[in-house]
Enzyme design. Structure first.
Site, short mmCIF file in Angstrom:
data_model
loop_
_atom_site.label_atom_id
_atom_site.label_comp_id
_atom_site.label_asym_id
_atom_site.label_seq_id
_atom_site.Cartn_x
_atom_site.Cartn_y
_atom_site.Cartn_z
N ASP A 153 -26.72 -30.37 -1.93
CA ASP A 153 -26.46 -30.44 -0.49
C ASP A 153 -27.25 -31.58 0.16
O ASP A 153 -28.46 -31.71 -0.05
CB ASP A 153 -26.87 -29.11 0.14
CG ASP A 153 -26.19 -28.84 1.47
OD1 ASP A 153 -25.38 -29.66 1.90
OD2 ASP A 153 -26.48 -27.80 2.07
N CYS A 193 -20.96 -30.33 5.77
CA CYS A 193 -20.99 -29.51 4.56
C CYS A 193 -19.68 -28.78 4.25
O CYS A 193 -19.06 -29.00 3.21
CB CYS A 193 -22.12 -28.50 4.65
SG CYS A 193 -23.76 -29.23 4.78
N HIS A 250 -19.35 -23.55 1.34
CA HIS A 250 -20.44 -23.29 2.28
C HIS A 250 -20.76 -21.80 2.26
O HIS A 250 -19.86 -20.96 2.19
CB HIS A 250 -20.03 -23.72 3.69
CG HIS A 250 -21.18 -23.87 4.63
ND1 HIS A 250 -21.83 -22.80 5.19
CD2 HIS A 250 -21.81 -24.97 5.11
CE1 HIS A 250 -22.79 -23.22 5.98
NE2 HIS A 250 -22.80 -24.54 5.95
N HIS A 266 -22.23 -35.13 0.83
CA HIS A 266 -22.12 -36.29 1.74
C HIS A 266 -23.42 -37.06 1.68
O HIS A 266 -24.35 -36.72 0.94
CB HIS A 266 -21.82 -35.87 3.18
CG HIS A 266 -22.61 -34.71 3.68
ND1 HIS A 266 -23.97 -34.77 3.88
CD2 HIS A 266 -22.25 -33.45 3.98
CE1 HIS A 266 -24.40 -33.59 4.30
NE2 HIS A 266 -23.38 -32.77 4.36
#
Length: 490
Positions: free
Chosen positions: A37, A76, A130, A331
């Site tokens: 993450d 996310c 998520h 990301h």
């Protein structure tokens, strides 16, 4: 767990014999998908000499590192849903945290679900979708999440103290709603707890346990996803990882200013970082900035150690001989660039570029880097191709197998990312040289941004409107319009 897996295997065999889905199933490669993450491609194997990431580096050494990989949204949940569904956010219609995939596409077949229908046992440990926004249809059994703490003892004490302070003052901490109080804790903590006493270490333990169970039934192909919450803020890791970095010697960003010439609404990022309990209310001091960098890098090294344990488990069980490993981050991230800390939430290079590595068993062209443009939606078609499953025409990406065989090849002429901002919907097109962004909003003129990735890799200056780029702008407009036309009503 063993009995559950054996029962699942019997059911799969029966189903496979009925529909022919398990022809030569034991010859099909397994898949280990490792997700991290908020980890930007700031790793030693990506050329950063400061970061200590020996385990991710060794995965890169036996696979292919994708140097120009882009997510479809720098947030996310939408990013993960896009990757796991193999669809663009404009297809899933999920551009915010909250909605589940089935709320917009109830009959969709996701990437792991597609593997499940072809005889694979599919499981999820940790933050893959998520947390709280999972998709049961994707997995053979419900996703597993650790109950171990995210904070260490000091962080938990600080969290409790700040909760009491909020209660006494009648303050509702941002963001309002479920889980808001979590942000009352500190942004970073070097804890005395061991790896496995924290959430990510416990996730690793259970992931390894599952690999050992799979090794007992080699006939059963599997798709195992293991997701880590670090290095998403708060950056919490055992102290030994903080000790890897000299706080005072860490370099700060050299572009601590907003992108020049950008639309004001576009040149923003999330305010998440400001909600944490120990973040200073005024301008951050250089000392505090370096402490944040130390925490972020420590969190990366903590995740790296967990990746190493998973790779060791593959080797020790013999599963490495027939398992494809994918390392993917959801990301990019900002750590001081453009004044943003612990943030993403936009369409710029730093937010949308991620880390991605794919390693095949005994890969011939191993240890290579490709500069070809790739996207997260390409992962599904790639794994389907590598595992010999029938092509799924509903996946919107392209197989990256040609790049694994020859890193000089190309499969995409551009990568695309989206973000909604103050009523505008922005789509960014990353071509070989340019980042071209189009912003549309009903009743408002379309706005554009253009960044020269060759001379301005961090998107410091918007050059849209400069005469020397007029011809290039027209080509980019046409290219983007042909691929993603402006939606009616925008």
């Amino acid at each position: 767990m063993k009995n559950q897996l054996a029962t699942r295997w019997i059911a799969v065999v029966v189903t496979g014999l009925m529909c022919g889905a398990l022809n030569a199933a034991n010859d099909r490669p397994n898949v280990l998908l490792i997700c991290s993450d908020d980890m930007r491609p700031q790793l030693h194997c990506y050329g950063d000499p400061t970061v200590q990431s020996p385990n991710i580096d060794r995965l890169a050494a036996r696979g292919t590192l994708f140097n120009r990989s882009y997510v479809q949204q720098a947030l996310c949940s939408p990013s993960r849903i896009s990757m796991l569904s193999g669809r663009y956010p404009t297809t899933t219609q999920i551009l915010n945290i909250g909605p589940t995939l089935r709320s917009t596409m109830p009959d969709i077949t996701t990437v792991p679900q597609y593997f499940k229908t072809h005889g694979y046992d599919c499981r999820s440990f940790g933050k893959v979708y998520h947390v709280g926004i999972d998709d049961d249809a994707s997995w053979s059994v419900p996703a597993w999440h650790s109950k171990k703490p995210r904070y260490g003892a000091a962080g938990q004490r600080a969290l409790v103290a700040r909760r009491k302070e909020y209660a006494q003052k009648g303050i509702t901490p941002p963001p309002k709603g479920k889980g808001a109080i979590f942000y009352a804790g500190p942004a970073f903590e070097a804890t005395k707890l061991g790896d496995d006493e924290l959430l990510d270490g416990d996730t690793t333990v259970h992931g390894i346990e599952q690999l050992r169970e799979y090794a007992k039934i080699p006939e059963q192909p599997f798709f195992l996803a293991v997701g880590f919450s670090n290095p998403h803020v708060p950056w919490v890791a055992p102290k030994k990882y903080f000790d890897m970095y000299d706080c005072g010697s860490l370099s700060l960003a050299k572009n601590e200013f907003l992108p020049k010439g950008a639309p004001p609404f576009a040149a923003t990022s999330g305010a998440d970082f400001l909600w944490y309990g120990n973040v200073q209310s005024g301008p951050l001091t250089e000392t505090f900035k370096r402490e944040c960098l130390q925490g972020y890098l420590a969190a990366i090294s903590y995740v790296d150690a967990q990746v190493g344990r998973l790779l060791d488990a593959l080797d020790n069980t013999g599963l490495a001989e027939n398992t494809i490993v994918v390392f993917w981050t959801d990301h990019g991230y900002y750590m001081g660039e453009h004044t943003w800390w612990g943030a993403k939430h936009n369409n710029y290079e730093g937010a949308t570029r991620n880390a991605m590595i794919i390693a095949l068993p005994n890969q011939e062209a191993s240890g290579q880097m490709t500069d070809a443009l790739v996207q997260s939606v390409d992962i599904g078609p790639t794994l389907v191709d590598l595992c010999g499953l029938p092509t799924n025409a509903n996946f919107e990406g392209r197989s990256l197998k040609p790049l694994i065989e020859d890193p000089m090849e190309s499969v995409n002429d551009a990568a695309f990312s989206w973000y909604p901002k103050r009523g505008y919907l922005g789509v960014a097109m990353r071509s070989d040289r340019w980042r071209f962004v189009r912003w549309t909003k009903k009743g408002k003129p379309t706005q554009y941004e253009l960044y020269d990735q060759q001379n301005d890799p961090q998107n410091d200056v918007n050059v849209f409107g400069e005469k020397q780029h007029a011809a290039e702008v027209e080509k980019l407009k046409e290219q983007l319009e042909n691929r993603f036309p402006i939606e009616e009503g925008r």
